[in-house]
Design a protein around this motif. Sequence first.
Motif, short mmCIF file in Angstrom:
data_model
loop_
_atom_site.label_atom_id
_atom_site.label_comp_id
_atom_site.label_asym_id
_atom_site.label_seq_id
_atom_site.Cartn_x
_atom_site.Cartn_y
_atom_site.Cartn_z
N SER A 57 -34.56 -2.93 -48.78
CA SER A 57 -33.94 -1.67 -49.23
C SER A 57 -33.91 -0.65 -48.12
CB SER A 57 -34.71 -1.11 -50.44
OG SER A 57 -34.62 -1.98 -51.54
N ALA A 58 -35.03 -0.48 -47.44
CA ALA A 58 -35.10 0.50 -46.35
C ALA A 58 -34.18 0.11 -45.20
CB ALA A 58 -36.54 0.63 -45.85
N ALA A 59 -34.05 -1.19 -44.96
CA ALA A 59 -33.18 -1.65 -43.87
C ALA A 59 -31.72 -1.33 -44.17
CB ALA A 59 -33.36 -3.15 -43.65
N PHE A 60 -31.31 -1.51 -45.41
CA PHE A 60 -29.92 -1.17 -45.76
C PHE A 60 -29.70 0.34 -45.72
CE2 PHE A 60 -29.69 -5.42 -48.11
CZ PHE A 60 -28.93 -6.00 -47.11
N VAL A 61 -30.70 1.11 -46.12
CA VAL A 61 -30.59 2.56 -46.01
C VAL A 61 -30.40 2.96 -44.55
CG1 VAL A 61 -31.86 4.74 -46.23
CG2 VAL A 61 -31.91 3.07 -48.10
N ALA A 62 -31.10 2.26 -43.65
CA ALA A 62 -31.03 2.58 -42.22
C ALA A 62 -29.66 2.30 -41.63
CB ALA A 62 -32.10 1.79 -41.46
N LEU A 63 -28.83 1.50 -42.31
CA LEU A 63 -27.49 1.19 -41.82
C LEU A 63 -26.45 2.17 -42.35
CD1 LEU A 63 -27.40 -2.70 -42.15
CD2 LEU A 63 -27.60 -1.36 -40.05
N ARG A 64 -26.85 3.10 -43.19
CA ARG A 64 -25.87 3.97 -43.85
C ARG A 64 -25.76 5.33 -43.17
NH1 ARG A 64 -27.11 4.95 -49.70
NH2 ARG A 64 -25.15 6.13 -49.45
N ASP A 81 -14.21 1.73 -35.32
CA ASP A 81 -13.75 0.59 -36.11
C ASP A 81 -14.38 0.54 -37.49
OD1 ASP A 81 -12.31 -1.76 -36.55
OD2 ASP A 81 -13.93 -3.02 -35.80
N GLY A 82 -15.52 1.19 -37.69
CA GLY A 82 -16.21 1.14 -38.97
C GLY A 82 -17.19 -0.02 -39.03
N GLY A 83 -17.90 -0.15 -40.12
CA GLY A 83 -18.87 -1.21 -40.29
C GLY A 83 -20.26 -0.77 -39.88
N ALA A 84 -21.21 -1.68 -40.06
CA ALA A 84 -22.61 -1.37 -39.78
C ALA A 84 -22.80 -0.99 -38.32
CB ALA A 84 -23.48 -2.58 -40.12
N PRO A 85 -23.54 0.08 -38.05
CA PRO A 85 -23.78 0.48 -36.66
C PRO A 85 -24.79 -0.44 -36.00
CG PRO A 85 -25.01 1.90 -38.15
CD PRO A 85 -24.16 1.01 -39.02
N PRO A 86 -24.85 -0.43 -34.66
CA PRO A 86 -25.78 -1.31 -33.94
C PRO A 86 -27.17 -0.71 -33.76
CG PRO A 86 -24.41 -0.18 -32.37
CD PRO A 86 -23.95 0.27 -33.72
N VAL A 87 -27.37 0.50 -34.28
CA VAL A 87 -28.68 1.15 -34.27
C VAL A 87 -28.91 1.75 -35.64
CG1 VAL A 87 -28.63 1.67 -31.80
CG2 VAL A 87 -27.71 3.33 -33.42
N ASP A 88 -30.16 2.11 -35.95
CA ASP A 88 -30.42 2.66 -37.27
C ASP A 88 -29.95 4.11 -37.37
OD1 ASP A 88 -32.45 4.43 -36.30
OD2 ASP A 88 -33.95 2.86 -36.49
N SER A 89 -29.95 4.62 -38.59
CA SER A 89 -29.38 5.94 -38.84
C SER A 89 -30.11 7.04 -38.08
CB SER A 89 -29.40 6.24 -40.35
OG SER A 89 -30.72 6.15 -40.87
N ALA A 90 -31.40 6.89 -37.84
CA ALA A 90 -32.13 7.89 -37.06
C ALA A 90 -31.60 7.96 -35.63
CB ALA A 90 -33.63 7.59 -37.07
N LEU A 91 -31.32 6.80 -35.04
CA LEU A 91 -30.79 6.78 -33.68
C LEU A 91 -29.32 7.19 -33.65
CD1 LEU A 91 -32.44 3.66 -32.00
CD2 LEU A 91 -32.87 6.08 -31.56
N VAL A 92 -28.57 6.92 -34.71
CA VAL A 92 -27.19 7.41 -34.78
C VAL A 92 -27.18 8.92 -34.61
CG1 VAL A 92 -25.23 7.78 -36.34
CG2 VAL A 92 -26.26 5.52 -36.18
#
Length: 662
Positions: A152-159, A633-644
């Motif tokens: 769950s936390a991992a998917f949150v980190a991709l958002r 392009d969209g889609g999952a980023p290559p770093v987590d949301s904190a690093l985004v």
Amino acid sequence: MNSDDRQAQVEWRQDSQPVSRTFGDVYFSSASGLAETRYVFLQQNDLPARWRSLAGGATFTIGETGFGTGLNFLAACALWHETAPADARLHFVSVEKYPLHPRDLDRALDLWPQLQEYADRLREQYPPLLAPGVHRLHFDSISLTLVIGDASAAFVALRTEHPAYDASVDAWFLDGFAPAKNPAMWTPELFRQIAELSKPGASFATFTSAGSVKRGLQDTGFAVQKVAGFGRKRDMLRGQLKAGEKPPGEPFSNTPWHQPDYPPLGSGIKVAVVGAGIAGAACARALAERGCRVEVFECGPQPGHGASGNEQGILYAKLSPQPGPNGDFNLHALMFAQRYYRDRCPTALHSCGLLQLGRSDREQILQRQVAERLAAYRGQTLARPVSTLEASALAGIELGCPGLFFPKCGWLQPRILCGQLLQHDKVRVHCNTSVQSLAQSGDTWNLETDQGTSGWDAVIVCSATGLRQLHQTAPLPLQPIRGQVSIADAAAAEVHIVLCADGYLTPAYRGRQSFGATFKLKDSSTDLRQTEHGENLAVLKGLHPDLATELTGREVTGRAAVRAATPDYLPIAGPVPDWEALAETYAHLRQNRKALIPTRTHYQRGLFVLAGLGSRGFTYAPLAAELVAAWIDGGAPPVDSALVKALHPARFAVRALGRHRS
């Protein structure tokens, strides 16, 4: 936290089946793991037919709960290459709380010789250190985003919490250990995140028919169907997200200053890149690999003309003993860069190894702390501490201190590397071309150069301190740093690896040796200075006095260039806001910097930037460019949301508002 808490604890049965000691459950069917995967996930998601009917250049995204042995991923790779159009792309996004030790992964992959081609690639790409966070791996037309952490936390980190960017998954493989064995994973929160990341009409398939899973999926908008299971399993579930049935997302959990007010631009668009140094070259390559048509505008006579133009550069990042934005980005950027250059520019990469010397008590204490952090990851091969004796043996010369050895690091040939990255059939380079101005007209950017004006769907500015010459990017707080490297005929003693402390020394190349470099903040001149050669020799003396003495008597040449750094020494990578709109939208932050303002601000649609790489451009650029490409392009980023957010161009303006500054 010890290593047992970080990696999978696997017991191998006599029939060669891996079993999780933590959950007391098998990783796949004892009858036939591959047949189970093909039936449950590939067939029940109708992937053969869906992939055959894909449009050229399309991207299909699979989301998975539980990477495990990688079997589902490998089977999907094989089917993809059998059925999908040659120019389509597959993005496989998977999470795993307890990744397999490389030794266990090897043993598991040996079970499926029919997938050996893909298994060997996975072995090559598997992270050398299975740190928490996002790992982006590339397999030609297939990308794997492997997130280490609780599901769950991992998917949150991709958002990003922007639906247009988050909803990218076409099909779900709901795998993992059975709900009865691992109830902590199969939670309402997991199902909510799955729904948030799903495109309209996304499908799912799962081996289980547990009532809690069925209800969790139904509650988040999926139509659920019970069908015959594989082998001795009577039932399993499959289904689809119903149109308009996704529950509304929760209100913003944080002020959405980082979210553009427009959707991803998509692939196949026309993109102009300003600058052909490592930042521009990496951005151009990332977008070309996604099907975009890219033209690069470089004011110099060739790619890598500016700060990326030294004869030798080093691939290196200083690890931190503690987690945090700078340390986390350094770690993930280094691992990504090692794979990136090996796959795309093997002749320009010299992975001879790099030794970070512990010359002072303080540095040795820091290295011991880093080594303790590394020791928590069994089987990691990223770096290891070495004694003074081993350090000397690795270097080929006598050293007076221990160090931290990075076996896959080394040195690069910068100009060759930039040129190779730009060698792609969707990339065109214009050298000796200066960009004069940018102007937006509707959804088009007009780029004016000394050769004429052209229109683009998107523009990425990668011109380091040159960003200040364009009013759209001028507010970004970049500061120039002059750096002069010194070059002399090689010393008699052959140095086998890169040595690094306050400065660096490379192995000889074509009879010459590079060392340096100086660090002159807010100095933009590029003249060659004898005084700075003296400074570099003084630093070299700290690395190895005898080498410094030998080189002091020789003619020393070199090169000076200007790098650009940010106040927090992290790159700037992402979309550029409308600065006035941002200040107006989030003006209340001046009164309360922690205020939640649930409103997106206006962005300069289609304008992006990658800059502020400082002295670690060759380490930072590949992963930062991947992030810029994901914004486009969209889609999952290559770093987590904190690093985004930590790399976002708007971060400094938002911080300034919180400090009551303009």
